[in-house]
Design a protein around this motif. Structure first.
Motif, PDB file in Angstrom:
ATOM      1  N   TYR A  17       0.822  -1.216   0.000  1.00  0.00           N
ATOM      2  CA  TYR A  17       0.000   0.000   0.000  1.00  0.00           C
ATOM      3  C   TYR A  17       0.854   1.263   0.000  1.00  0.00           C
ATOM      4  N   PRO A  22      -1.531   3.398  -8.302  1.00  0.00           N
ATOM      5  CA  PRO A  22      -2.499   3.105  -9.362  1.00  0.00           C
ATOM      6  C   PRO A  22      -2.734   1.609  -9.556  1.00  0.00           C
ATOM      7  N   GLU A  26      -4.705  -1.400  -3.750  1.00  0.00           N
ATOM      8  CA  GLU A  26      -4.407  -0.176  -3.016  1.00  0.00           C
ATOM      9  C   GLU A  26      -5.547   0.824  -3.130  1.00  0.00           C
ATOM     10  N   ARG A  27      -6.081   0.957  -4.305  1.00  0.00           N
ATOM     11  CA  ARG A  27      -7.213   1.853  -4.527  1.00  0.00           C
ATOM     12  C   ARG A  27      -8.410   1.431  -3.678  1.00  0.00           C
ATOM     13  N   ASN A 174     -15.785  -3.621  -4.249  1.00  0.00           N
ATOM     14  CA  ASN A 174     -14.954  -2.454  -3.987  1.00  0.00           C
ATOM     15  C   ASN A 174     -15.831  -1.208  -3.921  1.00  0.00           C
ATOM     16  N   TRP A 266      -6.099   9.330  -6.921  1.00  0.00           N
ATOM     17  CA  TRP A 266      -7.346   8.567  -6.870  1.00  0.00           C
ATOM     18  C   TRP A 266      -8.577   9.463  -6.941  1.00  0.00           C
ATOM     19  N   ASN A 291     -12.149  -1.346 -11.080  1.00  0.00           N
ATOM     20  CA  ASN A 291     -12.447  -0.054 -10.474  1.00  0.00           C
ATOM     21  C   ASN A 291     -12.719   1.020 -11.511  1.00  0.00           C
ATOM     22  N   GLU A 295     -15.904   3.536 -11.635  1.00  0.00           N
ATOM     23  CA  GLU A 295     -15.714   4.978 -11.505  1.00  0.00           C
ATOM     24  C   GLU A 295     -16.345   5.719 -12.676  1.00  0.00           C
TER      25      GLU A 295
END
Length: 378
Positions: A17, A22, A26-27, A174, A266, A291, A295
């Protein structure tokens, strides 16, 4: 379900982390930490990255001293660093004890050190499944977990197909950093007719980005803006440099249309997608969640991609899928057809927003806690 003892601290363990990294794991952790803060719960993120300027801005991070890894990480480096894992386990257990973690989330069996079974006695431990490893690390992490939470229906089905009993597992997706904020109809119509195609990806060969740009039709005139970022891990030395070179070479075939952009923080990804007519996911290996698709959908930007992995589950009627046989060559005609059909485009845009309405950080933290038998107040 226990709602009497509300957790004050939730720990997330992911040794790779770093803020703004990217990459999907981690996101996802960054969004969960934001969800904790929204619920007045203290997030604790345990990582092994060495200290960096700006760490004071991230008091939620605690760094392991017993585990040091190079950047970018290669899997042999990980295995070598963990060959004698007892010091890592002891330090991890002590950190969780000292910080009085009420719930521990192992973000992965290996990268999240879930296989070490280091949770203090009586502390619920959740294993997230971002990848079905099918190895001893995975088996040990499952055995040690209070609850197992795959991040998508695809991950659950992959585990089941590999022989795991998933009957007690709970799918927890997520989270998005910000709630869905679709553009007004007038602005969305302007984007349909004039807006750029925007893509956000890390530099991995299986994302299919060079192949996508090479398949760009000669008569395509709409701007294509690609944010490409290097992550902190590679499958082989120099992998990301190879991807950057291939993508830039492919972009150079159509410099009138294609622009390659630097990485975004992010929190800037959703606003970036909000100015897009649509996005493309060209991965030719299965996405375990995706992700970037979520998004984009949260802003009303439809997703066009290759219909494998979790992408069809996530996108549904919020986009269009080309077949795996068609690959990148099938994406551009599907996208052009969608952009040319006003009614269908706006219907798909509305569906995209609706499909991401329940991915708020606080809601996903609640779902994780519930999987461990703890009810969090709204």
């Amino acid at each position: 379900m226990n709602s009497a003892a509300m957790p004050r601290t939730i720990a997330f363990v992911l040794f790779s982390y770093a803020p703004g990294e990217p990459a999907g794991y981690e996101r996802a952790v960054g969004a969960l930490a934001e969800g904790c803060r929204q619920l007045d719960i203290t997030p604790l993120i345990i990582t092994s990255w060495p200290g960096e300027p700006g760490d004071a801005d991230h008091p939620e991070m605690v760094r392991l001293r017993s585990l040091t890894l190079p950047r970018p990480i290669l899997k042999p480096d990980i295995l070598a660093a963990l060959e004698n894992s007892e010091p890592v386990r002891a330090e991890l257990h002590q950190l969780l004890t000292d910080h009085r973690a009420d719930i521990v989330v192992w973000v992965d069996a290996l990268y999240g050190l879930g296989y070490l079974d280091a949770a203090p006695a009586g502390v619920p431990a959740i294993l997230q499944v971002h990848k079905v490893r099918g190895d001893d690390y995975f088996d040990r992490a499952i055995a040690a977990a209070t609850a197992v939470c795959p991040i998508s229906p695809f991950m659950e089905s992959e585990a089941r197909e590999q022989g795991y009993d998933t009957s007690s597992w709970t799918i927890v997706p997520n989270a998005l950093f910000a709630p869905a904020r679709p553009a007004e109809r007038e602005e969305r119509e302007r984007l349909r007719t004039q807006g750029p195609i925007r893509i956000v990806s890390r530099a991995e060969p299986y994302k299919g980005l060079a192949e996508l740009l090479e398949a760009l039709p000669d008569d395509w005139t709409r701007p294509v803006e690609l944010v490409l970022a290097a992550a902190g891990f590679e499958y082989w030395p120099g992998m990301q440099d190879e991807v950057f070179a291939a993508v830039r070479a492919a972009a150079g075939l159509r410099p009138d249309v294609v622009t390659v952009l630097d990485a975004l923080p992010w929190q800037e990804v959703q606003p970036f997608f909000a100015g897009a007519a649509a996005t493309i996911i060209a991965s030719y290996e299965p996405e375990t969640f995706c992700n970037a698709a979520a998004e984009a959908m949260s802003t009303g930007a439809p997703v066009v991609g290759i219909g494998i992995g979790n992408l069809p589950h996530l996108v549904g009627d919020g986009g269009l899928m080309a077949s795996a046989d068609q690959g990148a060559k099938g994406i551009w005609p599907a996208l052009a057809e969608l952009l040319d059909d006003t009614d269908r485009y706006h219907a798909v845009s509305r569906n995209a927003v609706l499909r991401t309405a329940f991915h708020s950080p606080a809601e996903v933290v609640r779902q994780l806690a519930a999987a461990a038998g703890i009810a969090l107040h709204p």
